[in-house]
Design an enzyme around this catalytic site. Structure first.
Site, PDB file in Angstrom:
ATOM      1  N   CYS A 101      -0.069   4.883  25.511  1.00 38.67           N
ATOM      2  CA  CYS A 101       0.161   5.961  24.767  1.00 38.67           C
ATOM      3  C   CYS A 101       0.238   5.863  23.259  1.00 38.67           C
ATOM      4  CB  CYS A 101       1.728   6.439  25.321  1.00 38.67           C
ATOM      5  SG  CYS A 101       1.996   6.257  27.013  1.00 38.67           S
ATOM      6  N   HIS A 147       7.949   9.018  18.563  1.00 37.38           N
ATOM      7  CA  HIS A 147       7.372   8.808  19.965  1.00 37.38           C
ATOM      8  C   HIS A 147       7.865   9.938  20.970  1.00 37.38           C
ATOM      9  CE1 HIS A 147       4.743   7.268  23.026  1.00 37.38           C
ATOM     10  NE2 HIS A 147       5.598   6.984  23.774  1.00 37.38           N
ATOM     11  N   GLU A 154      14.375   4.764  21.171  1.00 39.33           N
ATOM     12  CA  GLU A 154      13.818   4.717  19.903  1.00 39.33           C
ATOM     13  C   GLU A 154      14.888   5.133  18.801  1.00 39.33           C
ATOM     14  OE1 GLU A 154      10.524   7.927  19.838  1.00 39.33           O
ATOM     15  OE2 GLU A 154      10.012   7.492  18.040  1.00 39.33           O
ATOM     16  N   LYS A 196       5.915  16.331  20.896  1.00 37.00           N
ATOM     17  CA  LYS A 196       5.690  16.356  22.195  1.00 37.00           C
ATOM     18  C   LYS A 196       6.426  17.537  23.103  1.00 37.00           C
ATOM     19  CE  LYS A 196       4.388  11.433  23.182  1.00 37.00           C
ATOM     20  NZ  LYS A 196       4.701  10.864  21.838  1.00 37.00           N
ATOM     21  N   HIS A 245       2.837  15.183  26.463  1.00 37.03           N
ATOM     22  CA  HIS A 245       2.429  13.981  26.069  1.00 37.03           C
ATOM     23  C   HIS A 245       0.947  13.580  26.695  1.00 37.03           C
ATOM     24  CE1 HIS A 245       2.138   9.685  25.255  1.00 37.03           C
ATOM     25  NE2 HIS A 245       3.224   9.315  25.915  1.00 37.03           N
ATOM     26  N   PHE A 270       3.592   2.086  26.992  1.00 37.55           N
ATOM     27  CA  PHE A 270       4.029   1.518  28.318  1.00 37.55           C
ATOM     28  C   PHE A 270       3.486   0.168  28.039  1.00 37.55           C
ATOM     29  CE2 PHE A 270       4.339   4.667  32.316  1.00 37.55           C
ATOM     30  CZ  PHE A 270       5.711   4.606  32.008  1.00 37.55           C
TER      31      PHE A 270
END
Lengths: 408, 84
Positions: free
Chosen positions: A168, A300, A311, A332, A337, A396
């Protein structure tokens, strides 16, 4: 020799809320949600039923049949976005890239998954339908570097070229590396960004098994958030030095001021606030920005319980008291995403926010999660004086990247 | 102990890499150091073993599966007739 300043002079977007920068910006600032029922694959046998799809994308409108045979959907998106970006930059194939600049232009795109549409369809034929052979273009279509190669060929870009892949965070790593190359003098221009088209039955079954996809929508930082929603698309940026952009009178969208990276080195899926904070701090330091000089963070913000809480903790750790004044939104919420393209779509959103002095909202937020304690610009875009902004990408595997942008 | 309970605990022990005798029904998964990714793998193994669908979203993991007993009850609730 001091570092050169690097600016963005071209932008191209293919997204679930519109293709082309004008439509993308309109969608972002209207808080339009491009997430809807999955239509690319049959949903029978899938628990994932919604996604941010690029609807109405007609490959034949962009490529002749011969070329199309070599292009996975991800490469198609990358090429369409790159054409928009290069055209907007005012740099031409014959006049600029055909000359010495082509040798000095880097092509660095991010892709997380690669040509899985090609792989999925090929394996379906092979394993399910009993086909004896695969199409001879299977490999050149599916390789994770194909979009980069196609873009370099499209414009005759013969400088450094490769694909960055960090799930990502792929596009953010790609843009960051392109920025460093232009800043450091390894290249004079760069075509960079990211692309992803991985809404296939097989890939969606994989996401289904992860148990982190929301059944009903992407609501980052919302108290009722219940997971991420997958998206797809591409965004491409043209980078060059501030001096060259000014010298040729180019329209400057904004400056890439800094780039920070880190690895959590902890868990293959769980996020880590310390790692995220290190990436943000590194970007600020690289840009020579104090935390209170930043007005906006494009988060994110995936909409999972774990990401958004982590976050938020990282943002509070980096920005201290200023975190309460900072505007933080996740786009997003509108496009889903897009994995390896997410960092580029979000870099584009951040540049547009700086340019227009409007912060895109976190759409779909019903009730901001008090535990996050951030102004997440719920539902409606907001006029704001923003001189500098961050765009976060946390992948990830704990591979983190943060880009710092400054208004020019 | 029913056969179902036996099977469920065996799967939790194997996928969670925990000794079987530590799996009391009120034992918390976190205390057993069964990470969220292990829980997802446990759910997958249970679905494969029993041919069932367990409604589970990792975003609600802490609420839904706090203890070993929570996992067992989730399986029991979707297995129509547990073998004696």
């Amino acid at each position: 020799m001091g570092h050169r300043r690097v600016v963005v002079t071209g932008l191209g977007v293919v997204s679930p809320i519109g293709s082309g920068v004008a439509d993308y910006a309109d969608g972002l600032f209207a808080g339009r949600c491009g997430i809807g029922p999955l239509s690319l694959v049959p949903t029978e046998g899938l628990s994932v039923r919604i996604a941010g799809e690029v609807r109405g994308f007609d490959p034949a409108a962009h490529f002749d049949a011969r070329r199309l045979g070599l292009l996975d959907r991800g490469s198609q998106f990358a090429l369409v976005a790159a054409r928009q970006a290069v055209e907007a930059s005012g740099l031409g194939f014959a006049s600029d890239f055909g000359g010495p600049l082509g040798l000095r232009t880097a092509t660095i795109l991010g892709t997380g998954v690669g040509g899985i549409t090609t792989l999925d369809e090929g394996f379906h034929r092979l394993y399910r339908q009993g086909a004896q052979r695969l199409h001879p273009f299977t490999i050149p279509r599916l390789m994770v570097s194909a979009p980069t190669a196609q873009v370099s060929m499209e414009f005759g870009l013969t400088g450094p070229a490769f694909t960055a892949s960090s799930a990502c965070a792929s596009a953010a790593h790609a843009i960051g590396l392109a920025f460093q190359m232009v800043r450091g003098g390894l290249a004079d221009a760069a075509v960079t960004g990211g692309t992803e088209a991985s809404l296939t039955f097989g890939a969606l079954k994989g996401w289904e098994a992860m148990r982190i996809v929301s059944p009903d929508g992407c609501r980052p930082f919302c108290a009722t958030r219940n997971g991420m929603v997958l998206g797809e698309g591409a965004a491409v940026l043209v980078l060059e030095t501030l001096d060259s952009a000014r010298g040729r009178g180019a329209d400057i969208l904004g400056e890439i001021a800094g780039f920070g990276m880190s690895a959590d080195a902890k868990d293959i899926t769980a996020p880590d606030a310390a790692g995220a904070a290190r990436a943000m701090r590194a970007a600020l330091a690289d840009a020579g920005l104090e935390p209170d000089g930043v007005g906006y963070v494009n988060a994110h913000g995936t909409g999972t319980t774990a990401n958004d809480a982590t976050e938020a903790r990282a943002i509070h750790a980096v920005f201290g008291d200023h975190a309460r004044r900072l505007l933080v939104s996740s786009t997003k919420s509108m496009v889903g995403h897009a994995l390896g393209a997410a960092g580029a779509l979000e870099a584009a959103a951040t540049l547009l926010a700086l340019r227009r002095q409007v912060v895109p909202p976190t759409a779909g937020v019903e009730r901001p999660d008090p535990a996050c304690a951030l102004d997440v610009v719920p539902r409606d875009a907001r006029d704001a004086k923003v001189e500098a902004a961050l765009s976060n990408s946390f992948a990830f595997g704990g591979l983190n990247a943060a880009l710092a942008f400054r208004r020019v | 102990m029913t056969e179902l309970e036996n099977d469920v605990l065996a799967i939790i022990a194997e996928k969670g890499r925990v000794e079987r005798d530590r799996l009391a029904l009120d034992a918390r998964l976190a205390d057993l150091e069964i990470a969220s990714l292990d829980v997802i793998e446990i759910v997958f193994a249970l679905e494969e073993r029993f041919g069932i669908e367990i409604p589970f979203n990792a975003n609600d993991a802490r609420k839904e599966f706090d203890t070993v007993g929570d996992v067992l009850r989730a399986v029991e609730s979707v297995v129509a007739k547990p073998a004696a």
